[in-house]
Write an enzyme that holds these catalytic residues in place. Structure first.
Site, PDB file in Angstrom:
ATOM      1  N   HIS A  33      71.997  39.740 -16.619  1.00 39.70           N
ATOM      2  CA  HIS A  33      71.690  40.772 -15.618  1.00 39.70           C
ATOM      3  C   HIS A  33      72.397  40.516 -14.302  1.00 39.70           C
ATOM      4  CE1 HIS A  33      67.773  41.865 -17.940  1.00 39.70           C
ATOM      5  NE2 HIS A  33      68.856  42.424 -18.466  1.00 39.70           N
ATOM      6  N   THR A  79      59.559  34.915 -20.214  1.00 40.39           N
ATOM      7  CA  THR A  79      59.894  36.330 -20.074  1.00 40.39           C
ATOM      8  C   THR A  79      58.810  37.180 -20.715  1.00 40.39           C
ATOM      9  OG1 THR A  79      61.506  38.082 -20.555  1.00 40.39           O
ATOM     10  CG2 THR A  79      61.361  36.306 -22.165  1.00 40.39           C
ATOM     11  N   SER A  80      58.504  38.288 -20.037  1.00 38.38           N
ATOM     12  CA  SER A  80      57.434  39.169 -20.517  1.00 38.38           C
ATOM     13  C   SER A  80      57.922  40.039 -21.668  1.00 38.38           C
ATOM     14  CB  SER A  80      56.956  40.060 -19.364  1.00 38.38           C
ATOM     15  OG  SER A  80      58.058  40.824 -18.885  1.00 38.38           O
ATOM     16  N   ASN A  85      55.416  30.426 -22.896  1.00 35.06           N
ATOM     17  CA  ASN A  85      55.021  31.349 -21.831  1.00 35.06           C
ATOM     18  C   ASN A  85      53.624  30.996 -21.362  1.00 35.06           C
ATOM     19  OD1 ASN A  85      54.219  33.829 -20.386  1.00 35.06           O
ATOM     20  ND2 ASN A  85      56.111  34.660 -21.235  1.00 35.06           N
ATOM     21  N   ASN A 117      67.551  36.060 -15.446  1.00 31.89           N
ATOM     22  CA  ASN A 117      67.368  35.755 -14.029  1.00 31.89           C
ATOM     23  C   ASN A 117      68.690  35.886 -13.284  1.00 31.89           C
ATOM     24  OD1 ASN A 117      64.731  35.172 -14.698  1.00 31.89           O
ATOM     25  ND2 ASN A 117      65.107  32.980 -14.921  1.00 31.89           N
ATOM     26  N   VAL A 118      68.585  36.267 -12.047  1.00 27.07           N
ATOM     27  CA  VAL A 118      69.772  36.497 -11.213  1.00 27.07           C
ATOM     28  C   VAL A 118      69.827  35.477 -10.079  1.00 27.07           C
ATOM     29  CG1 VAL A 118      69.922  38.962 -11.777  1.00 27.07           C
ATOM     30  CG2 VAL A 118      68.467  38.234  -9.870  1.00 27.07           C
TER      31      VAL A 118
HETATM   32  C1  BV8 Z   1      70.285  49.503 -20.347  1.00 23.81           C
HETATM   33  C2  BV8 Z   1      68.414  42.638 -12.271  1.00 23.81           C
HETATM   34  C3  BV8 Z   1      71.657  51.055 -21.456  1.00 23.81           C
HETATM   35  C4  BV8 Z   1      68.073  43.467 -11.065  1.00 23.81           C
HETATM   36  C5  BV8 Z   1      66.958  43.520 -14.033  1.00 23.81           C
HETATM   37  C6  BV8 Z   1      64.975  55.024 -19.226  1.00 23.81           C
HETATM   38  C7  BV8 Z   1      66.158  55.203 -18.504  1.00 23.81           C
HETATM   39  C8  BV8 Z   1      67.130  54.211 -18.420  1.00 23.81           C
HETATM   40  C9  BV8 Z   1      66.934  53.025 -19.082  1.00 23.81           C
HETATM   41  C10 BV8 Z   1      65.757  52.862 -19.781  1.00 23.81           C
HETATM   42  C11 BV8 Z   1      64.791  53.829 -19.885  1.00 23.81           C
HETATM   43  N1  BV8 Z   1      63.772  53.347 -20.638  1.00 23.81           N
HETATM   44  C12 BV8 Z   1      64.071  52.095 -21.032  1.00 23.81           C
HETATM   45  C13 BV8 Z   1      65.273  51.800 -20.536  1.00 23.81           C
HETATM   46  C14 BV8 Z   1      65.978  50.592 -20.720  1.00 23.81           C
HETATM   47  C15 BV8 Z   1      65.682  49.711 -19.497  1.00 23.81           C
HETATM   48  C16 BV8 Z   1      64.351  49.041 -19.733  1.00 23.81           C
HETATM   49  O1  BV8 Z   1      64.241  48.193 -20.595  1.00 23.81           O
HETATM   50  N2  BV8 Z   1      63.328  49.454 -18.966  1.00 23.81           N
HETATM   51  C17 BV8 Z   1      62.007  48.830 -19.136  1.00 23.81           C
HETATM   52  C18 BV8 Z   1      61.295  48.744 -17.793  1.00 23.81           C
HETATM   53  C19 BV8 Z   1      61.229  49.672 -20.144  1.00 23.81           C
HETATM   54  N3  BV8 Z   1      66.759  48.755 -19.481  1.00 23.81           N
HETATM   55  C20 BV8 Z   1      67.870  48.999 -18.771  1.00 23.81           C
HETATM   56  O2  BV8 Z   1      68.018  49.951 -18.033  1.00 23.81           O
HETATM   57  C21 BV8 Z   1      68.975  48.008 -19.016  1.00 23.81           C
HETATM   58  N4  BV8 Z   1      70.190  48.726 -19.283  1.00 23.81           N
HETATM   59  O3  BV8 Z   1      69.391  49.685 -21.153  1.00 23.81           O
HETATM   60  O4  BV8 Z   1      71.531  50.107 -20.444  1.00 23.81           O
HETATM   61  C22 BV8 Z   1      71.182  52.349 -20.892  1.00 23.81           C
HETATM   62  C23 BV8 Z   1      71.917  52.924 -19.883  1.00 23.81           C
HETATM   63  C24 BV8 Z   1      71.510  54.172 -19.389  1.00 23.81           C
HETATM   64  C25 BV8 Z   1      70.373  54.806 -19.897  1.00 23.81           C
HETATM   65  C26 BV8 Z   1      69.620  54.179 -20.913  1.00 23.81           C
HETATM   66  C27 BV8 Z   1      70.024  52.954 -21.387  1.00 23.81           C
HETATM   67  C28 BV8 Z   1      69.197  47.153 -17.769  1.00 23.81           C
HETATM   68  C29 BV8 Z   1      67.979  46.291 -17.548  1.00 23.81           C
HETATM   69  C30 BV8 Z   1      68.287  45.268 -16.462  1.00 23.81           C
HETATM   70  C31 BV8 Z   1      67.472  45.581 -15.236  1.00 23.81           C
HETATM   71  N5  BV8 Z   1      67.733  44.539 -14.231  1.00 23.81           N
HETATM   72  N6  BV8 Z   1      67.243  42.551 -13.152  1.00 23.81           N
HETATM   73  C32 BV8 Z   1      67.124  42.753 -10.134  1.00 23.81           C
HETATM   74  O5  BV8 Z   1      66.818  41.578 -10.369  1.00 23.81           O
HETATM   75  O6  BV8 Z   1      66.714  43.372  -9.124  1.00 23.81           O
HETATM   76  S1  BV8 Z   1      65.533  43.398 -14.945  1.00 23.81           S
HETATM   77  C33 BV8 Z   1      64.582  42.213 -14.255  1.00 23.81           C
HETATM   78  O7  BV8 Z   1      63.279  42.455 -14.742  1.00 23.81           O
HETATM   79  C34 BV8 Z   1      64.900  40.828 -14.721  1.00 23.81           C
HETATM   80  O8  BV8 Z   1      66.284  40.613 -14.844  1.00 23.81           O
HETATM   81  C35 BV8 Z   1      64.169  40.704 -16.010  1.00 23.81           C
HETATM   82  O9  BV8 Z   1      64.950  41.120 -17.072  1.00 23.81           O
HETATM   83  C36 BV8 Z   1      63.067  41.691 -15.798  1.00 23.81           C
HETATM   84  C37 BV8 Z   1      61.830  40.902 -15.456  1.00 23.81           C
HETATM   85  O10 BV8 Z   1      61.408  40.437 -16.653  1.00 23.81           O
HETATM   86  P1  BV8 Z   1      61.033  38.899 -16.811  1.00 23.81           P
HETATM   87  O11 BV8 Z   1      62.189  38.049 -16.465  1.00 23.81           O
HETATM   88  O12 BV8 Z   1      60.467  38.809 -18.158  1.00 23.81           O
HETATM   89  O13 BV8 Z   1      59.952  38.633 -15.691  1.00 23.81           O
HETATM   90  P2  BV8 Z   1      58.442  39.126 -15.691  1.00 23.81           P
HETATM   91  O14 BV8 Z   1      57.897  38.946 -14.320  1.00 23.81           O
HETATM   92  O15 BV8 Z   1      58.368  40.468 -16.332  1.00 23.81           O
HETATM   93  O16 BV8 Z   1      57.713  38.119 -16.675  1.00 23.81           O
HETATM   94  C38 BV8 Z   1      57.599  36.758 -16.321  1.00 23.81           C
HETATM   95  C39 BV8 Z   1      56.961  36.084 -17.513  1.00 23.81           C
HETATM   96  O17 BV8 Z   1      56.885  34.688 -17.251  1.00 23.81           O
HETATM   97  C40 BV8 Z   1      55.533  36.557 -17.769  1.00 23.81           C
HETATM   98  O18 BV8 Z   1      55.342  36.686 -19.162  1.00 23.81           O
HETATM   99  C41 BV8 Z   1      54.676  35.426 -17.193  1.00 23.81           C
HETATM  100  O19 BV8 Z   1      53.474  35.273 -17.913  1.00 23.81           O
HETATM  101  C42 BV8 Z   1      55.571  34.237 -17.458  1.00 23.81           C
HETATM  102  N7  BV8 Z   1      55.372  33.112 -16.545  1.00 23.81           N
HETATM  103  C43 BV8 Z   1      55.051  33.142 -15.224  1.00 23.81           C
HETATM  104  N8  BV8 Z   1      55.043  31.880 -14.739  1.00 23.81           N
HETATM  105  C44 BV8 Z   1      55.383  31.055 -15.758  1.00 23.81           C
HETATM  106  C45 BV8 Z   1      55.593  31.831 -16.919  1.00 23.81           C
HETATM  107  N9  BV8 Z   1      55.942  31.294 -18.098  1.00 23.81           N
HETATM  108  C46 BV8 Z   1      56.092  29.955 -18.145  1.00 23.81           C
HETATM  109  N10 BV8 Z   1      55.908  29.139 -17.081  1.00 23.81           N
HETATM  110  C47 BV8 Z   1      55.560  29.653 -15.881  1.00 23.81           C
HETATM  111  N11 BV8 Z   1      55.375  28.832 -14.839  1.00 23.81           N
END
Ligand code: BV8
Length: 250
Positions: A124, A193-194, A218, A107-108
């Site tokens: 992040h 986290t998802s 979760n 989280n940010v």
């Molecule tokens: C990297 C900041 C090396 C910004 C974020 C192709 C090209 C380039 C990269 C990639 C590629 N394919 C894959 C990648 C790697 C990529 C990646 O993983 N992509 C995914 C989409 C497949 N990762 C990256 O790029 C990372 N860097 O790999 O560098 C590199 C370099 C160059 C080329 C290749 C590799 C950087 C990733 C960081 C991105 N920045 N945030 C901003 O905020 O705007 S990510 C952002 O989304 C968050 O920080 C967090 O990480 C993510 C969201 O995820 P969650 O926090 O899990 O939130 P979400 O909504 O998904 O889930 C919430 C969960 O809570 C759910 O399960 C829900 O059921 C649950 N919930 C809801 N309410 C509750 C609850 N649980 C309990 N109680 C509740 N009340």
């Protein structure tokens, strides 16, 4: 659920090195939309590739700067919830007994620090911090809202949000701290986290390889749920305080 809380508390009472990975779900009850909740998630409003990438800022600095400035104002208007506070209490309880405790947050929003957690790694980055595109100089004191979008930095660059965008590497220091903690952890808890975004999504499995007892808290099932030793379904704001109460019971 009760049994899982009991078992989790038993593991935590004996733990020497605890790692907690948090995601947007822990901040949901503070009123900050998560990324993937269908109705309210940011993804539903914006295509993440449109906004959370260096290319997007290059292509449309005004839109991206405005989006992050609005999110910064939003999170500063929100308060940490019972889930954040429970983790801060758990940290002080366990460290007082000589254990190591660290939160690796995706989280940010800065809410763990505002809740009183001491050892927090913002893997992040942070909405509260901005960085110049020219010199990399940083500030957490920029006017709110920014006087213009994008907002010129004094070194001739532009202020960009101090977050890690898709396609950007995580801060080296954050990765080193995360890897060191995961290598020696004996209890690893993933909260809200998802498990879709790497490299953080690979950390629960790394903890398991290190021999840690792994717990997922979760509201929903995630792609990583099957690998955890314990999965406790429900909201962080309810489950974390209940867990801490059981850890603190004599
Ligand atoms: C990297 C900041 C090396 C910004 C974020 C192709 C090209 C380039 C990269 C990639 C590629 N394919 C894959 C990648 C790697 C990529 C990646 O993983 N992509 C995914 C989409 C497949 N990762 C990256 O790029 C990372 N860097 O790999 O560098 C590199 C370099 C160059 C080329 C290749 C590799 C950087 C990733 C960081 C991105 N920045 N945030 C901003 O905020 O705007 S990510 C952002 O989304 C968050 O920080 C967090 O990480 C993510 C969201 O995820 P969650 O926090 O899990 O939130 P979400 O909504 O998904 O889930 C919430 C969960 O809570 C759910 O399960 C829900 O059921 C649950 N919930 C809801 N309410 C509750 C609850 N649980 C309990 N109680 C509740 N009340």
């Amino acid at each position: 659920m009760e049994q899982s809380l009991e078992q989790s508390a038993a593991w935590l009472k004996d733990a020497r090195h605890v790692v907690v990975l948090t995601g947007a779900g822990i901040s949901a009850e503070s009123g900050i939309p998560t990324f993937r909740d269908a109705m309210e998630g940011y993804w539903s409003k914006y295509d993440p590739e449109e906004l959370a990438t260096p290319e997007a800022f290059e292509r449309n600095p005004e839109l991206v700067s405005r989006w992050y400035d609005e999110r910064r104002q939003k999170v500063l208007g929100c308060e940490p919830n019972a889930g954040h506070r429970a983790l801060a209490e758990l940290e002080s309880y366990l460290t007082a007994r000589g254990a190591e405790f660290v939160i690796l947050t995706q989280n940010v929003d800065g809410l763990h620090v505002r809740a009183g957690s001491q050892n927090v790694v913002e893997v992040h980055g942070s909405l509260l911090r901005w960085r110049s595109t020219r010199s990399g100089m940083e500030s957490t004191e920029l006017p709110m809202p920014l006087p213009s979008h994008p907002y010129p930095a004094p070194d001739g660059g532009l202020w960009r949000p101090g977050v890690v965008w898709f396609g950007e590497n995580l801060p080296e220091e954050a990765v080193e701290r995360a890897h060191a903690a995961i290598l020696q952890c004996d209890v690893f808890i993933s909260v809200g986290t998802s498990g879709l975004v790497y490299p953080a999504a690979g950390w629960p499995a790394a903890a398991k390889r290190s021999g840690a007892a792994t717990i997922e808290i979760n509201r929903d099932v995630t792609p990583l749920s099957p690998m955890f030793d314990l999965v406790i379904r429900g909201s962080a704001g309810q489950l974390l305080p209940a867990l801490v109460r059981k850890v603190e019971q004599p």
